[in-house]
Design a protein around this motif. Structure first.
Motif, PDB file in Angstrom:
ATOM      1  N   THR A  52       5.420  19.016 -17.551  1.00  0.00           N
ATOM      2  CA  THR A  52       4.124  18.949 -16.875  1.00  0.00           C
ATOM      3  C   THR A  52       3.376  20.249 -17.139  1.00  0.00           C
ATOM      4  O   THR A  52       3.918  21.187 -17.717  1.00  0.00           O
ATOM      5  N   ASP A  53       2.131  20.319 -16.663  1.00  0.00           N
ATOM      6  CA  ASP A  53       1.377  21.555 -16.875  1.00  0.00           C
ATOM      7  C   ASP A  53       1.979  22.729 -16.100  1.00  0.00           C
ATOM      8  O   ASP A  53       1.799  23.887 -16.473  1.00  0.00           O
ATOM      9  N   MET A  54       2.723  22.433 -15.036  1.00  0.00           N
ATOM     10  CA  MET A  54       3.376  23.494 -14.264  1.00  0.00           C
ATOM     11  C   MET A  54       4.710  23.921 -14.881  1.00  0.00           C
ATOM     12  O   MET A  54       5.209  25.004 -14.593  1.00  0.00           O
ATOM     13  N   ASN A  55       5.293  23.059 -15.703  1.00  0.00           N
ATOM     14  CA  ASN A  55       6.609  23.346 -16.281  1.00  0.00           C
ATOM     15  C   ASN A  55       6.663  22.806 -17.706  1.00  0.00           C
ATOM     16  O   ASN A  55       7.421  21.871 -18.008  1.00  0.00           O
ATOM     17  N   PRO A  56       5.874  23.364 -18.610  1.00  0.00           N
ATOM     18  CA  PRO A  56       5.773  22.809 -19.963  1.00  0.00           C
ATOM     19  C   PRO A  56       7.079  22.946 -20.747  1.00  0.00           C
ATOM     20  O   PRO A  56       7.877  23.860 -20.516  1.00  0.00           O
ATOM     21  N   ALA A  57       7.265  22.031 -21.690  1.00  0.00           N
ATOM     22  CA  ALA A  57       8.486  21.988 -22.481  1.00  0.00           C
ATOM     23  C   ALA A  57       8.402  22.868 -23.720  1.00  0.00           C
ATOM     24  O   ALA A  57       9.221  22.735 -24.628  1.00  0.00           O
ATOM     25  N   THR A  58       7.447  23.788 -23.765  1.00  0.00           N
ATOM     26  CA  THR A  58       7.196  24.563 -24.979  1.00  0.00           C
ATOM     27  C   THR A  58       7.402  26.065 -24.789  1.00  0.00           C
ATOM     28  O   THR A  58       6.980  26.846 -25.631  1.00  0.00           O
ATOM     29  N   VAL A 107       0.854  -1.191   0.000  1.00  0.00           N
ATOM     30  CA  VAL A 107       0.000   0.000   0.000  1.00  0.00           C
ATOM     31  C   VAL A 107       0.883   1.232   0.000  1.00  0.00           C
ATOM     32  O   VAL A 107       1.841   1.329   0.783  1.00  0.00           O
ATOM     33  N   ALA A 108       0.570   2.173  -0.887  1.00  0.00           N
ATOM     34  CA  ALA A 108       1.353   3.404  -0.999  1.00  0.00           C
ATOM     35  C   ALA A 108       0.451   4.616  -0.879  1.00  0.00           C
ATOM     36  O   ALA A 108      -0.717   4.582  -1.281  1.00  0.00           O
ATOM     37  N   ILE A 109       0.999   5.692  -0.350  1.00  0.00           N
ATOM     38  CA  ILE A 109       0.330   6.992  -0.400  1.00  0.00           C
ATOM     39  C   ILE A 109       1.270   7.973  -1.089  1.00  0.00           C
ATOM     40  O   ILE A 109       2.464   8.039  -0.770  1.00  0.00           O
ATOM     41  N   VAL A 110       0.734   8.687  -2.068  1.00  0.00           N
ATOM     42  CA  VAL A 110       1.483   9.673  -2.838  1.00  0.00           C
ATOM     43  C   VAL A 110       0.850  11.026  -2.593  1.00  0.00           C
ATOM     44  O   VAL A 110      -0.309  11.257  -2.966  1.00  0.00           O
ATOM     45  N   THR A 111       1.568  11.926  -1.958  1.00  0.00           N
ATOM     46  CA  THR A 111       1.003  13.252  -1.718  1.00  0.00           C
ATOM     47  C   THR A 111       1.096  14.078  -3.000  1.00  0.00           C
ATOM     48  O   THR A 111       2.050  13.951  -3.774  1.00  0.00           O
ATOM     49  N   GLY A 112       0.094  14.903  -3.232  1.00  0.00           N
ATOM     50  CA  GLY A 112       0.068  15.684  -4.456  1.00  0.00           C
ATOM     51  C   GLY A 112      -0.018  14.804  -5.686  1.00  0.00           C
ATOM     52  O   GLY A 112       0.642  15.058  -6.696  1.00  0.00           O
ATOM     53  N   GLY A 113      -0.874  13.797  -5.622  1.00  0.00           N
ATOM     54  CA  GLY A 113      -0.930  12.794  -6.691  1.00  0.00           C
ATOM     55  C   GLY A 113      -1.987  13.022  -7.749  1.00  0.00           C
ATOM     56  O   GLY A 113      -2.288  12.106  -8.516  1.00  0.00           O
ATOM     57  N   SER A 114      -2.547  14.225  -7.830  1.00  0.00           N
ATOM     58  CA  SER A 114      -3.643  14.451  -8.771  1.00  0.00           C
ATOM     59  C   SER A 114      -3.189  14.865 -10.162  1.00  0.00           C
ATOM     60  O   SER A 114      -3.991  14.880 -11.096  1.00  0.00           O
ATOM     61  N   ARG A 115      -1.903  15.177 -10.323  1.00  0.00           N
ATOM     62  CA  ARG A 115      -1.432  15.618 -11.636  1.00  0.00           C
ATOM     63  C   ARG A 115       0.081  15.515 -11.710  1.00  0.00           C
ATOM     64  O   ARG A 115       0.754  15.270 -10.707  1.00  0.00           O
ATOM     65  N   GLY A 116       0.619  15.732 -12.907  1.00  0.00           N
ATOM     66  CA  GLY A 116       2.048  15.827 -13.112  1.00  0.00           C
ATOM     67  C   GLY A 116       2.837  14.625 -12.635  1.00  0.00           C
ATOM     68  O   GLY A 116       2.439  13.469 -12.830  1.00  0.00           O
ATOM     69  N   ILE A 117       3.978  14.892 -12.019  1.00  0.00           N
ATOM     70  CA  ILE A 117       4.858  13.827 -11.565  1.00  0.00           C
ATOM     71  C   ILE A 117       4.162  12.951 -10.529  1.00  0.00           C
ATOM     72  O   ILE A 117       4.309  11.727 -10.537  1.00  0.00           O
ATOM     73  N   VAL A 164      -7.406  10.232 -11.595  1.00  0.00           N
ATOM     74  CA  VAL A 164      -6.239   9.381 -11.335  1.00  0.00           C
ATOM     75  C   VAL A 164      -6.666   8.124 -10.584  1.00  0.00           C
ATOM     76  O   VAL A 164      -6.222   7.010 -10.899  1.00  0.00           O
ATOM     77  N   ALA A 165      -7.542   8.286  -9.595  1.00  0.00           N
ATOM     78  CA  ALA A 165      -8.031   7.125  -8.842  1.00  0.00           C
ATOM     79  C   ALA A 165      -8.732   6.126  -9.755  1.00  0.00           C
ATOM     80  O   ALA A 165      -8.574   4.908  -9.605  1.00  0.00           O
ATOM     81  N   GLN A 166      -9.492   6.621 -10.718  1.00  0.00           N
ATOM     82  CA  GLN A 166     -10.180   5.731 -11.654  1.00  0.00           C
ATOM     83  C   GLN A 166      -9.173   4.974 -12.513  1.00  0.00           C
ATOM     84  O   GLN A 166      -9.368   3.782 -12.819  1.00  0.00           O
ATOM     85  N   GLN A 167      -8.087   5.623 -12.914  1.00  0.00           N
ATOM     86  CA  GLN A 167      -7.051   4.944 -13.688  1.00  0.00           C
ATOM     87  C   GLN A 167      -6.381   3.853 -12.861  1.00  0.00           C
ATOM     88  O   GLN A 167      -6.032   2.783 -13.380  1.00  0.00           O
TER      89      GLN A 167
END
Length: 248
Positions: free
Chosen positions: A192-198, A10-20, A49-52
């Motif tokens: 990521t959406d916070m640090n796009p490569a464009t 069992v794992a918990i990932v904080t800030g797991g809704s997007r990006g890394i 993310v939970a659904q995935q």
């Protein structure tokens, strides 16, 4: 087919809704772990993310908890352990960025970034360690900027991640006798959406890399998954930079 190296964990990932964070949650699920993620405000993204994770055949739980709210962070860890009956892996991914030079930032900025990026990780680690047994894993997400501050105006962010590095190494000593490993991963520029490569800044970042391309969240997640796996049982107190050779 991916080998289920984390089956039954069992794992918990904080800030797991997007990006890394989202990539890490999904990668750990693909390795067989049941996953709890925390989010600050984006309930729809967290549930997606939970659904995935569920689609990958694992149990999932999304918990609202701002990383700067110590009580909420502690409660989220305890909720995850109670819901799944155990806790084996914590990934301290949640964090914020506050820009500005030393003349521009405020004391409130200082206090907030410490609360979100450092205190939140400390509280989560302390709470998680209480539930972990032999083989427990704590992995924190730092920044390659700790090794090379490439521009002005990022002092508070770098400070918080440098302190997180020291905390991780200290916790490795504290928790090692219990068979719990603690490591920190320092990503470089990651698309990521916070640090796009464009963006123009992204072009400048690529110019400093040995491999002149932005990283992908899944590449960071792969390193975290290895650190969470049984193969990494002797790896603790480590700092792992994955930045395309920016700091080389």
């Amino acid at each position: 087919m991916m080998i289920k190296t984390l089956s039954g964990k069992v794992a918990i990932v904080t800030g797991g809704s997007r990006g890394i964070g989202a990539a890490i949650a999904l990668r750990l699920a693909e390795s067989g772990a049941d996953i709890a993620i925390t989010y600050a405000s984006r309930a729809d993204s967290a549930e997606a993310v939970a659904q995935q994770i569920r689609a990958a055949g694992q149990r999932a739980l999304a918990i609202k908890a701002d990383s700067a709210d110590a009580a909420a962070v502690r409660s989220a860890v305890d909720q995850a352990a109670a819901a799944f009956g155990r806790l084996d892996i914590l990934v301290n991914n949640a964090g914020i960025f506050t820009g500005g030079t030393v003349e521009q930032v405020t004391l409130e900025d200082f206090d907030h970034i410490i609360a979100a990026n450092l205190r939140g990780a400390f509280v989560a680690s302390q709470a998680a360690a209480a539930h972990m047994g032999e083989g427990g894993r704590i992995v924190s997400i730092g920044s390659n900027l700790v090794g090379r501050v490439g521009r002005a105006g990022i002092g508070l962010y770098v400070m918080s991640k440098a302190a997180l590095t020291g905390l991780s190494q200290a916790m490795a000593r504290d928790l090692g006798p219990r068979g719990i490993t603690v490591n920190i991963v320092h990503p470089g520029p990651t698309d990521t959406d916070m640090n796009p490569a464009t963006t123009e800044r992204a072009d400048q970042a690529r110019a400093a890399m040995a491999i002149p391309k932005y990283g992908e969240p899944g590449q960071i997640a792969g390193l975290v998954a290895w650190l969470a796996s049984p193969e990494a049982q002797y790896a603790t107190g480590g700092t792992y930079t994955i930045d395309g050779g920016t700091n080389a």
